[in-house]
Design a protein around this motif. Structure first.
Motif, PDB file in Angstrom:
ATOM      1  N   ALA A 170      17.831   4.751 -11.451  1.00  0.00           N
ATOM      2  CA  ALA A 170      18.396   5.132 -12.753  1.00  0.00           C
ATOM      3  C   ALA A 170      17.319   5.164 -13.833  1.00  0.00           C
ATOM      4  N   LEU A 171      16.350   4.232 -13.751  1.00  0.00           N
ATOM      5  CA  LEU A 171      15.269   4.191 -14.731  1.00  0.00           C
ATOM      6  C   LEU A 171      14.180   5.225 -14.454  1.00  0.00           C
ATOM      7  N   GLY A 172      14.214   5.820 -13.269  1.00  0.00           N
ATOM      8  CA  GLY A 172      13.186   6.777 -12.906  1.00  0.00           C
ATOM      9  C   GLY A 172      11.913   6.139 -12.397  1.00  0.00           C
ATOM     10  N   SER A 219      10.030   7.156  -3.551  1.00  0.00           N
ATOM     11  CA  SER A 219       8.670   7.345  -4.069  1.00  0.00           C
ATOM     12  C   SER A 219       8.524   6.556  -5.368  1.00  0.00           C
ATOM     13  N   LEU A 220       7.497   5.733  -5.409  1.00  0.00           N
ATOM     14  CA  LEU A 220       7.246   4.901  -6.586  1.00  0.00           C
ATOM     15  C   LEU A 220       6.559   5.736  -7.662  1.00  0.00           C
ATOM     16  N   THR A 221       7.103   5.755  -8.867  1.00  0.00           N
ATOM     17  CA  THR A 221       6.545   6.589  -9.936  1.00  0.00           C
ATOM     18  C   THR A 221       5.796   5.780 -10.995  1.00  0.00           C
ATOM     19  N   VAL A 222       5.919   4.449 -10.963  1.00  0.00           N
ATOM     20  CA  VAL A 222       5.332   3.637 -12.040  1.00  0.00           C
ATOM     21  C   VAL A 222       4.020   2.970 -11.624  1.00  0.00           C
ATOM     22  N   MET A 223       3.448   3.383 -10.496  1.00  0.00           N
ATOM     23  CA  MET A 223       2.201   2.740 -10.078  1.00  0.00           C
ATOM     24  C   MET A 223       1.071   2.927 -11.088  1.00  0.00           C
ATOM     25  N   PRO A 224       0.861   4.122 -11.677  1.00  0.00           N
ATOM     26  CA  PRO A 224      -0.200   4.224 -12.694  1.00  0.00           C
ATOM     27  C   PRO A 224       0.007   3.251 -13.847  1.00  0.00           C
ATOM     28  N   LEU A 225       1.258   3.092 -14.287  1.00  0.00           N
ATOM     29  CA  LEU A 225       1.536   2.140 -15.363  1.00  0.00           C
ATOM     30  C   LEU A 225       1.226   0.718 -14.913  1.00  0.00           C
ATOM     31  N   CYS A 226       1.635   0.363 -13.692  1.00  0.00           N
ATOM     32  CA  CYS A 226       1.371  -0.990 -13.190  1.00  0.00           C
ATOM     33  C   CYS A 226      -0.122  -1.224 -12.997  1.00  0.00           C
ATOM     34  N   ASP A 227      -0.858  -0.176 -12.641  1.00  0.00           N
ATOM     35  CA  ASP A 227      -2.319  -0.309 -12.537  1.00  0.00           C
ATOM     36  C   ASP A 227      -2.931  -0.566 -13.904  1.00  0.00           C
ATOM     37  N   ARG A 228      -2.378   0.058 -14.939  1.00  0.00           N
ATOM     38  CA  ARG A 228      -2.901  -0.204 -16.285  1.00  0.00           C
ATOM     39  C   ARG A 228      -2.628  -1.650 -16.690  1.00  0.00           C
ATOM     40  N   LEU A 229      -1.460  -2.156 -16.345  1.00  0.00           N
ATOM     41  CA  LEU A 229      -1.159  -3.560 -16.645  1.00  0.00           C
ATOM     42  C   LEU A 229      -2.096  -4.484 -15.879  1.00  0.00           C
ATOM     43  N   ARG A 230      -2.377  -4.136 -14.637  1.00  0.00           N
ATOM     44  CA  ARG A 230      -3.311  -4.933 -13.825  1.00  0.00           C
ATOM     45  C   ARG A 230      -4.709  -4.882 -14.437  1.00  0.00           C
ATOM     46  N   LEU A 231      -5.108  -3.720 -14.922  1.00  0.00           N
ATOM     47  CA  LEU A 231      -6.406  -3.584 -15.578  1.00  0.00           C
ATOM     48  C   LEU A 231      -6.487  -4.466 -16.820  1.00  0.00           C
ATOM     49  N   LYS A 236       0.830  -1.193   0.000  1.00  0.00           N
ATOM     50  CA  LYS A 236       0.000   0.000   0.000  1.00  0.00           C
ATOM     51  C   LYS A 236       0.871   1.252   0.000  1.00  0.00           C
ATOM     52  N   GLY A 237       0.375   2.279  -0.643  1.00  0.00           N
ATOM     53  CA  GLY A 237       1.090   3.542  -0.653  1.00  0.00           C
ATOM     54  C   GLY A 237       2.115   3.633  -1.754  1.00  0.00           C
ATOM     55  N   LEU A 238       2.694   4.827  -1.879  1.00  0.00           N
ATOM     56  CA  LEU A 238       3.673   5.101  -2.932  1.00  0.00           C
ATOM     57  C   LEU A 238       5.027   5.497  -2.371  1.00  0.00           C
ATOM     58  N   ARG A 239       5.152   5.610  -1.051  1.00  0.00           N
ATOM     59  CA  ARG A 239       6.404   6.060  -0.449  1.00  0.00           C
ATOM     60  C   ARG A 239       6.901   5.034   0.565  1.00  0.00           C
TER      61      ARG A 239
END
Length: 550
Positions: free
Chosen positions: A86-88, A155-167, A60-63
């Protein structure tokens, strides 16, 4: 013996990689360039870095505080996080507002960093936050906020992308990565369904974007944003996917119901007028009556009564239309008398207040020669689900998207039966030649515990099934099953609470139980009427509690 997937410390990573492989194989034409690049870059990461990212994604969370990331299989967190930085995909310099800072610090750490501004050291964190909000207007990095703390914040920056993959994988955003663990633990078992190339809920990038947009609209609606703006945006969405169109209809219907609750009848009418979701027409009639537009309500009600959407709408119109005619000054319409139902009146001592009235009646009526079971909706639904298993889990296009479905996506669609008519006919044919008995018992043994939208495993036993199959005539089973298919959403509920068997003479009786002050609900009335229509033995038991010691 098959190895337990959870024995591998990287079990969660294996599951994530399984999703990526599934998407690469089945959704390559739908994935955006960003998503494709993520999958490629992820596969090139060291195993420890892969594991750390997935651990963050699944929490849970992004931090995340460096000091609280401790995973034996990953090892040194600093080494594992370096490629992600390094990947951002992980950011160590993300700015934090005061509220976000308070979410990641303990009270002692807040005192260490900001104690010189805190006048009441023994107050609560929320009180400190309120007192300090006026001192800080600009976000800062964690290091700027807390230079004296020997820790790092990621801070996690790829959660929106991972949510799209989950969708894409699940076809929804309410299922998450825990589905894999629950399946690995054996808590949930799912039917194995063959997936074809057409078995995709989201068939294009436009579908993905539209699904995310509808999800965002749902969240904005639930957060209390202006309803007119949300409705306008939902209506402005262009869709050519029937599955998403039904989702849009459901969301609009929910907004319309909310409009009724807050008294915004103009908005509710505007929504219901064009909404194709089941029940919208009946809601529109009710709203028109509520605002005094009796003539319009009657006109629409009489039209609907010519071809009701389902039994529930027909039942409601049977009451509404005569009422509207009376309000418009028409002559009273004589009501047809309801059929008399066998009635049982019992005065029972309330032996255990923690037990329901149904259990008291069951205990009172039960006899070794005439056992009584508390089944409610479980028995008939389960018999249907076991007999018709092949039809329910048929791998039709658009029915199954992923391996964690307890039933087909189109289960509640109006054409669910029609699309599987031949398959259901083959199942019902077993009621004619007697094969159904062995089929149901065999599936009960073979499919035990497998998720199903109809089978209530916890309510079933071999004894109950044997008695039911001995005492329930196949022609009655056919009537029940066909009624279920007419309107699955409405008709799989409302069945009588108890069933009593007389195995010696292969007879049964269903019993609806009503405690003091209880009334029959509409769906229960429809089931009682159905049972009478097909000469199925049913009774309503009215219970009054006897005075203790009387």
């Amino acid at each position: 013996m098959t190895a337990n997937p959870l024995d591998d410390p990287f079990y969660y990573l294996n599951n994530f990689q399984r999703v990526l492989a599934w998407l690469s194989q089945r959704y390559a034409d739908v994935l955006s360039s960003e998503e494709q690049r993520f999958i490629e870059d992820f596969s090139a990461l060291p195993r420890g870095s892969q594991g750390l990212l997935v651990r963050m994604v699944m929490r849970k969370g992004l931090r995340f505080r460096h000091g609280k990331l401790n995973y034996g299989e990953i090892g040194d967190i600093g080494s594992a996080v370096a490629p992600l930085l390094a990947l951002g995909w992980v950011d160590e310099q993300a700015p934090l507002g005061l509220v976000e800072l308070f979410e990641v610090l303990l009270k002692a750490e807040i005192l260490s960093c900001l104690g010189h501004l805190i006048e009441q050291p023994k107050a609560r964190k929320t009180e400190w936050l309120q007192a300090l909000e006026g001192h800080f207007s600009q976000p800062q990095t964690f290091r700027d906020w807390c230079p004296q703390l020997e820790d790092r914040l990621y801070s996690l920056t790829v959660m929106p992308l991972c949510d799209r993959l989950r969708l894409l994988f699940f076809g929804n955003l309410y299922q998450d990565w825990s589905e894999f663990v629950l399946a690995d633990l054996g808590i949930f078992t799912y039917e194995t369904v063959e997936f074809s190339a057409e078995s995709r809920g989201l068939r294009s990038r436009q579908d993905v974007d539209a699904c995310l947009f509808l999800h965002d609209c749902q969240q904005r609606f639930e957060a209390g944003e202006a309803l007119e703006e949300v409705v306008a945006q939902v209506n402005g969405l262009t869709l050519d996917n029937p599955w998403l169109e039904r989702r849009r209809g459901k969301l609009l219907f929910q907004i319309g119901q909310h409009g009724e609750r807050i008294g915004d009848f103009a908005l509710a009418l505007c929504i219901y007028r064009d909404c194709t979701y089941p029940g919208a027409r009946l809601r529109m009639i009710r709203v028109l009556e509520r605002i005094g537009e009796y003539a319009l309500a009657l006109e629409l009600g009489e039209t609907a009564a010519q071809a009701p959407q389902n039994a529930a709408e027909a039942q409601a119109l049977f009451r509404i239309v005569p009422r509207l005619r009376r309000k418009l000054g028409g002559p009273p319409v004589p009501r047809s008398l309801a059929r008399e139902v066998e009635r049982l009146d019992l005065h029972l001592p309330r032996i255990d207040p923690t037990l329901s009235v149904e259990y008291h009646v069951q205990a009172h009526l039960h006899d070794d020669a005439a056992p009584v079971h508390y089944v409610e909706n479980s028995l008939i639904n389960s018999l249907f689900g076991l007999l018709c298993w092949p039809a329910i889990f048929a791998p039709l296009p658009g029915a199954f998207f992923h391996p964690f479905q307890r039933g087909p996506v189109d289960l509640l669609n109006e054409d669910f039966h029609e699309r599987r008519a031949e398959l259901f006919a083959a199942c019902f044919a077993e009621l004619d030649d007697g094969r159904y008995r062995q089929t149901i018992l065999r599936r009960y043994a073979e499919k035990w515990g497998v998720q199903s939208p109809f089978v209530f495993w916890g309510a079933l036993s071999g004894e109950l099934l044997e008695q039911a199959l001995d005492c329930l005539p196949p022609e009655h089973l056919r009537h029940w099953f066909l009624r279920l298919l007419l309107d699955i959403k409405a008709n799989r509920a409302g069945m009588p609470d108890l069933i009593q068997f007389w195995p010696q003479r292969k007879a049964y009786r269903m019993i609806e139980v009503k405690g003091p002050g209880d009334r029959l609900q509409d769906n229960q009335l429809r089931w009682l009427e159905f049972c009478h229509e097909h000469q199925m033995p049913v009774a309503v038991c009215y219970v009054q509690w006897a005075e203790q010691g009387a």
